[in-house]
Structures are given as C-alpha cells and as structure tokens.
Design a protein around this motif. Structure first.
Motif, short mmCIF file in Angstrom:
data_model
loop_
_atom_site.label_atom_id
_atom_site.label_comp_id
_atom_site.label_asym_id
_atom_site.label_seq_id
_atom_site.Cartn_x
_atom_site.Cartn_y
_atom_site.Cartn_z
N LYS A 8 0.83 -1.21 0.00
CA LYS A 8 0.00 0.00 0.00
C LYS A 8 0.86 1.25 0.00
CE LYS A 8 -4.11 -1.96 2.19
NZ LYS A 8 -5.07 -1.88 3.30
N VAL A 9 1.94 1.22 0.77
CA VAL A 9 2.84 2.37 0.80
C VAL A 9 3.47 2.57 -0.58
CG1 VAL A 9 5.01 3.24 1.75
CG2 VAL A 9 3.31 2.20 3.26
N PHE A 10 3.92 1.50 -1.20
CA PHE A 10 4.53 1.59 -2.53
C PHE A 10 3.55 2.17 -3.55
CE2 PHE A 10 4.90 -0.78 -6.62
CZ PHE A 10 5.92 -0.03 -7.16
N VAL A 11 2.32 1.68 -3.56
CA VAL A 11 1.32 2.18 -4.52
C VAL A 11 1.03 3.66 -4.25
CG1 VAL A 11 -1.08 1.98 -5.26
CG2 VAL A 11 0.28 -0.08 -4.92
N THR A 12 0.95 4.04 -2.99
CA THR A 12 0.69 5.43 -2.65
C THR A 12 1.83 6.35 -3.09
OG1 THR A 12 -0.59 4.69 -0.73
CG2 THR A 12 0.04 7.01 -0.78
N ILE A 13 3.07 5.88 -2.94
CA ILE A 13 4.21 6.66 -3.43
C ILE A 13 4.10 6.87 -4.94
CG2 ILE A 13 6.72 6.67 -3.74
CD1 ILE A 13 6.92 4.99 -1.17
N ALA A 14 3.73 5.81 -5.66
CA ALA A 14 3.58 5.91 -7.11
C ALA A 14 2.48 6.89 -7.49
CB ALA A 14 3.30 4.52 -7.70
N GLY A 45 13.15 -7.63 -5.37
CA GLY A 45 14.49 -7.89 -5.89
C GLY A 45 14.91 -6.94 -6.98
N ALA A 46 14.35 -5.72 -6.96
CA ALA A 46 14.67 -4.75 -8.01
C ALA A 46 14.49 -3.33 -7.48
CB ALA A 46 13.77 -4.96 -9.23
N ARG A 47 15.15 -2.39 -8.14
CA ARG A 47 14.94 -0.97 -7.83
C ARG A 47 13.63 -0.53 -8.47
NH1 ARG A 47 18.43 2.96 -6.11
NH2 ARG A 47 17.93 5.13 -6.67
N THR A 53 15.82 15.11 -7.61
CA THR A 53 15.66 16.03 -6.47
C THR A 53 14.21 16.47 -6.30
OG1 THR A 53 16.22 17.87 -7.95
CG2 THR A 53 18.01 16.90 -6.64
N ARG A 54 13.41 16.43 -7.38
CA ARG A 54 12.03 16.92 -7.30
C ARG A 54 10.98 15.83 -7.33
NH1 ARG A 54 11.37 22.50 -10.81
NH2 ARG A 54 12.88 23.75 -9.63
N ARG A 55 11.26 14.75 -8.03
CA ARG A 55 10.22 13.74 -8.22
C ARG A 55 10.84 12.38 -8.41
NH1 ARG A 55 4.84 13.83 -9.18
NH2 ARG A 55 3.92 12.14 -10.39
N ILE A 56 10.07 11.36 -8.15
CA ILE A 56 10.52 10.00 -8.43
C ILE A 56 9.61 9.38 -9.48
CG2 ILE A 56 11.53 9.67 -6.14
CD1 ILE A 56 9.06 8.17 -5.31
N ASN A 57 10.19 8.55 -10.32
CA ASN A 57 9.45 7.90 -11.40
C ASN A 57 9.69 6.40 -11.35
OD1 ASN A 57 8.46 10.35 -12.89
ND2 ASN A 57 10.65 10.72 -13.02
N GLY A 62 9.41 -1.31 -11.59
CA GLY A 62 8.40 -0.66 -10.77
C GLY A 62 7.02 -0.70 -11.41
N ASP A 63 6.96 -0.54 -12.73
CA ASP A 63 5.68 -0.61 -13.45
C ASP A 63 5.04 -1.99 -13.26
OD1 ASP A 63 5.50 1.96 -14.56
OD2 ASP A 63 6.89 1.43 -16.16
N ILE A 64 5.85 -3.03 -13.40
CA ILE A 64 5.33 -4.39 -13.24
C ILE A 64 4.90 -4.63 -11.80
CG2 ILE A 64 5.95 -6.84 -13.35
CD1 ILE A 64 7.91 -6.10 -15.61
N THR A 65 5.72 -4.18 -10.86
CA THR A 65 5.39 -4.37 -9.44
C THR A 65 4.15 -3.61 -9.05
OG1 THR A 65 7.76 -4.66 -8.97
CG2 THR A 65 6.32 -4.18 -7.10
N LEU A 66 3.96 -2.42 -9.65
CA LEU A 66 2.76 -1.63 -9.34
C LEU A 66 1.49 -2.38 -9.72
CD1 LEU A 66 1.46 1.05 -8.44
CD2 LEU A 66 1.72 1.86 -10.80
N LEU A 67 1.48 -2.97 -10.90
CA LEU A 67 0.30 -3.73 -11.34
C LEU A 67 0.04 -4.91 -10.41
CD1 LEU A 67 0.85 -3.77 -15.21
CD2 LEU A 67 -0.80 -2.41 -13.92
#
Length: 296
Positions: A8-14, A45-47, A53-57, A62-67
C-alpha cells in the motif's frame, strides 16, 4: 514488516510521486515510508523508482510491481480479516466525486439509501465532469464511467454503463431518421467537448463500427446534451440511466436498434490506505450492491 502495508505504501508513493506526499496521505513519518519502500524493493528484488531532487518515477520493474501490488490490494480489500466482526459503525465524513449526470440519475439515490442505513455517516458529494486529483483535492472516492483507467489508481468495478442513441420526434420529423450507424455522419450530432474528432463506437452483426460525428453544439456535461436533444438540437449518445425516462415519456426516440453502442465500466476510484475507514469499506460494498441491483 507487513507486506500488505508495504504494498500500500509503494502504490501510494507511485500515486503521489513523492515519499513526502505518501507520508502525509498515510499519516506516517517519511522515515517509515522509506523503510516500507526498502522492504518492497527487497521483496521484489529490483529498484522500483528513479529518484531525482524533485520527483521520483517508476522503473520498468516498478511498473510491473505496481500492477501486481494493485491486484494484491484489490484482493486484500475484498477479504475481511478473521477478527473483523463487522460491529464498527461507519461514521465521519466521506468525500465522493462524480459527474452531474451520474449523480443526478442514480448516485444521489444510492447515497441517500446508504445514509438512512448508517446514521452516523456523512457524505460530501463533489460534482465535476473532469477527472479530479484525489490527493490534491482530498477526495476519498471518485465514481467514474470510463474504459481507460489511469495506471496509478486502485479501482473497484461497480457496474456497466450502457448507452443509447436518441433524438426528439421534432428533430426526426425535420431531418429524417437514421437507419444505420453511418447515416449519423450526415446528421447534427451533439458531442462532448474535447480535442480531435468525435467517434461513436457500435457493435453490429458481430463487428465493430466507428462513425465520425459532428454538429453545431458540443458540451462537457451530458446533462446539457440530453436537454438539448429534448429541445430538438440534434442526435445524442446518452447513458441509458439518463435517457430511459425521456424515451418512456415520448420526449425522445431510441434510434438504431440493430446497433449496440460500446458499453463503459462504472468504477470506484480510491487511494490506497494502510487502515481504510469503516465508512469507505461499507460505502464501496453498498455501491457495488446498488449498481448490481439497478443496472440497466
């Protein structure tokens, strides 16, 4: 650490695009959010993010993990915990956003029924045709009719929105009745305001048919187009839940019976939360039941 919470934290960060935004939304310290993100990266097992400095992408991983996390959280939301007795009475304010047409035709009645059942609950209904930013505008729940969901949201299907092509008897008497979908290209059609051509999509005899339409009137709210159709301004493509009473009364006539407009999904869109409130959970369950019982 709890992997469900980490997801949930990861999805919210995204969704927020920053650790600080996620920390504020989840009422956590930034350090705790960072720890959960580290847990997710260890688990996957991945970044998961490219950091600036302003945003994270999101990275490709990450795209696969988000889904996968969205699927996991969707299942978790539908699975009450063993110790949940359901005794907690929903209370507090729930902010819901939706379009005027949906609110007017069905959602207002659904929410009224919910509030009669749960006397300690309150709802602030925000009417807006645009897709609101849930984080910036502090919306708990958005009800949207769409087949194109943003990748960074959590959505629960509520039902299906069917549409109908219709016009007033006066318009048809003056301009004639279209017999096939391609005839619409020569008629005055009432369209939604957006860039590019308006295409109306149909299923006919097992095949997809798309027709470019245009007219002298466009608007960004279907309620306006519906009233314009009643006044004889042109042919409209409208949700059945809005047009059905006017068709039944004879103010509008349903057209092209052999052509079925593409249906769209009705979705509840919401942000992930480590500890969802009872009012959010019960409202989602209630709306799912309501739309299932009232689907047209």
């Amino acid at each position: 650490m709890d992997r469900i919470v980490a997801a949930k934290v990861f999805v919210t960060i995204a969704e927020c695009g920053s650790l600080s935004g996620a920390a504020e939304l989840l009422d956590m310290s930034r350090a705790m959010v960072t720890r959960y993100l580290a847990e997710m990266e260890t688990w996957s097992g991945a970044r998961l993010f490219h950091r600036t400095t302003r945003r994270i992408n999101l990275t490709a991983a990450g795209d696969i993990t988000l889904l996968r996390c969205q699927e996991l959280l969707s299942l978790a939301d539908q699975m009450p915990s063993v110790g949940d007795t359901g005794d907690e009475e929903p209370s507090g304010m729930l902010r819901i956003a939706c379009s005027q047409s949906l609110a007017q035709a069905t959602l207002a009645a659904a929410i009224a029924a919910y509030l009669k059942r749960h006397r300690q609950a309150a709802v602030d209904l925000r009417i807006d045709n645009r897709a609101v930013n849930l984080v910036e505008e502090r919306i708990d729940l958005a009800i949207r009719i769409t087949n194109q969901l943003d990748p960074g949201v959590i959505a629960r299907p509520l039902g299906t929105c069917h549409s109908v092509v219709c016009a007033s008897p006066a318009y048809l008497e003056q301009h004639g009745t279209p017999r096939q979908a391609t005839d619409l290209a020569t008629h005055d059609c009432l369209t939604y305001t957006y860039f590019g051509k308006s295409l109306w999509h149909f299923e006919h005899a097992g095949e997809s048919v798309s027709v470019p339409v245009s007219g002298s009137l466009s608007a960004n709210e279907s309620v306006v187009l519906l009233q314009a159709a009643v006044e004889g301004a042109g042919i409209a493509l409208q949700p059945v839940f809005s047009a059905a009473p006017l068709i039944a009364s004879g103010q509008l006539v349903a057209l092209l019976p052999g052509y079925r407009p593409h249906a769209m999904g009705i979705h509840a869109i919401y942000m992930s939360r480590a500890h969802p409130r009872a009012i959010s959970c019960t409202m989602l369950a209630f709306l799912a039941e309501w739309f299932a019982a009232h689907e047209t």
